[in-house]
Design a protein around this motif. Structure first.
Motif, PDB file in Angstrom:
ATOM      1  N   PRO A   1      80.313  36.765  60.248  1.00  0.00           N
ATOM      2  CA  PRO A   1      80.501  35.541  61.034  1.00  0.00           C
ATOM      3  C   PRO A   1      80.757  35.861  62.496  1.00  0.00           C
ATOM      4  O   PRO A   1      81.530  36.767  62.828  1.00  0.00           O
ATOM      5  CB  PRO A   1      81.715  34.897  60.365  1.00  0.00           C
TER       6      PRO A   1
ATOM      7  N   LYS B   1      81.610  26.954  53.773  1.00  0.00           N
ATOM      8  CA  LYS B   1      81.261  27.006  52.354  1.00  0.00           C
ATOM      9  C   LYS B   1      80.485  25.777  51.895  1.00  0.00           C
ATOM     10  O   LYS B   1      80.498  25.420  50.710  1.00  0.00           O
ATOM     11  CB  LYS B   1      82.527  27.165  51.482  1.00  0.00           C
TER      12      LYS B   1
ATOM     13  N   SER C   1      77.390  32.590  59.623  1.00  0.00           N
ATOM     14  CA  SER C   1      78.669  32.004  59.202  1.00  0.00           C
ATOM     15  C   SER C   1      79.241  32.655  57.958  1.00  0.00           C
ATOM     16  O   SER C   1      80.411  32.424  57.630  1.00  0.00           O
ATOM     17  CB  SER C   1      78.496  30.503  58.944  1.00  0.00           C
ATOM     18  N   GLU C   2      78.415  33.437  57.250  1.00  0.00           N
ATOM     19  CA  GLU C   2      78.860  34.097  56.017  1.00  0.00           C
ATOM     20  C   GLU C   2      78.497  35.580  56.077  1.00  0.00           C
ATOM     21  O   GLU C   2      77.493  35.952  56.687  1.00  0.00           O
ATOM     22  CB  GLU C   2      78.174  33.476  54.798  1.00  0.00           C
TER      23      GLU C   2
ATOM     24  N   PHE D   1      76.148  29.606  50.445  1.00  0.00           N
ATOM     25  CA  PHE D   1      76.712  30.940  50.252  1.00  0.00           C
ATOM     26  C   PHE D   1      76.763  31.326  48.777  1.00  0.00           C
ATOM     27  O   PHE D   1      76.860  32.499  48.429  1.00  0.00           O
ATOM     28  CB  PHE D   1      78.131  30.990  50.827  1.00  0.00           C
TER      29      PHE D   1
END
Length: 327
Positions: free
Chosen positions: A86, A172, A203-204, A37
């Motif tokens: 996400p 992360k 997810s980000e 990320f």
């Protein structure tokens, strides 16, 4: 003949064909060796957009054989996808994967995990050498250039693919580009070719899409530890499936639904892939647990994508002509 039931990604592509988005031509000038990320996006794209770009080979050499990145598997990107959050699914449709130079390279002896230890200790050559291959795009072949390999002139058909396609991992994490996982990554699956649609769990914010590690061809398992490594010209189209969370990468072709699991040991990768395929049949294709178990029990196919990366990769797949047709 059974009617084919298309998955959500293919249905989106049918609809998107009549309403194309913007085309972006992106020339990379820096590359990354982690999926993370934390890397600044190189370009913002929107659902429906097409990206025309390049990748460099696994050792960092470009189309002119200049070293412009660092091993392993330097990545182009990340691309920020507007609206991706996400819990969404990023859909990547591959329109072009084509070698951008006339030579590829590969290792020349089996990797340690792929052969009996006794053979490796007592019989096999262990001096790893790099072999160069000549790519003939007009003929669609790659040929070993060395005259010292027996037999001389080993030749294989081209089947260009991408070893790495990924979004930023969850929690992360920064994951080395040698490694596959639930986010995609270095899956090294030779089924990621032109015409297939890959689905990755977001997810980000922005998903942060990476592509790289082009292979002119690769056998199942990637058993020499790499493939026909080469720089690539790449084109892909992207979209989003909102609020349709998945656990592992999914792949769709004209013939198959496929799910990709990565882990060590190999059995755990198989379990991830099998479970994800059963969940897909239950969520999108009208099966309950017993019905999907029966179909998988008698029609499931497996591919071993890689047995050389930090995590191994297994693909579970089912033919789409075995799925119930639409009402």
């Amino acid at each position: 003949m059974r009617a084919v039931r298309y998955g959500p990604a293919i249905l989106w592509l049918m609809a998107a064909a009549t309403s194309p988005g913007e085309t972006h031509r992106f020339e990379p000038n820096r590359y990354h060796n982690t999926f993370s990320f934390a890397h600044e996006p190189v370009l913002t794209i929107a659902p429906g957009d097409r990206v025309v770009t390049r990748t460099i080979d696994a050792r960092g050499f470009d189309a002119e054989n200049r070293k412009v990145g660092e091993r392993p598997n330097p990545q182009t990107g990340p691309f920020f996808v507007a609206g991706a959050e996400p819990g969404d699914v990023l859909v990547v449709r591959f329109e072009k994967i084509e070698p951008s130079r006339a030579t590829a390279w590969s290792s020349s002896v089996l990797a340690p995990y792929t052969a009996d230890p006794a053979f490796l200790r007592h019989e096999a050559e262990r001096e790893q050498k790099t072999e160069s291959w000549k790519i003939d795009k007009e003929r669609g072949t790659a040929t070993v250039e060395s005259s010292k390999v027996r037999p001389a002139g080993i030749e294989v058909p081209l089947r260009p693919m991408l070893g790495c396609v990924a979004v930023a991992p969850a929690r992360k994490e920064a994951v080395a580009t040698s490694t596959p996982g639930a986010f995609g990554g270095n899956m090294d699956y030779n089924g990621i070719v032109v015409g297939t649609t890959l689905m990755l769990p977001v997810s980000e914010p922005g998903a942060l899409l990476f592509v790289g590690d082009g292979h002119a061809r690769q056998g199942d398992g990637e058993v020499v530890g790499n493939a026909l490594e080469v720089s690539m010209d790449v084109e892909f189209t992207i979209d989003l499936l909102k609020d349709q969370k998945i656990g592992w990468p999914r792949l769709e072709s004209d013939e198959h639904l496929m799910t990709i699991g990565s882990a060590r040991p190999l059995l755990q990768a198989l379990q991830h892939a099998t479970t994800e395929l059963q969940r897909w049949l239950m969520s999108d294709h009208g099966f309950d647990e017993r019905g999907s178990s029966l179909l998988l029990g008698h029609a499931l196919e497996y591919d071993i994508a890689n047995v050389v990366d930090p995590h191994f990769t297994v693909v579970a797949k089912i033919r789409k002509d075995l799925l119930p047709g639409k009402p």
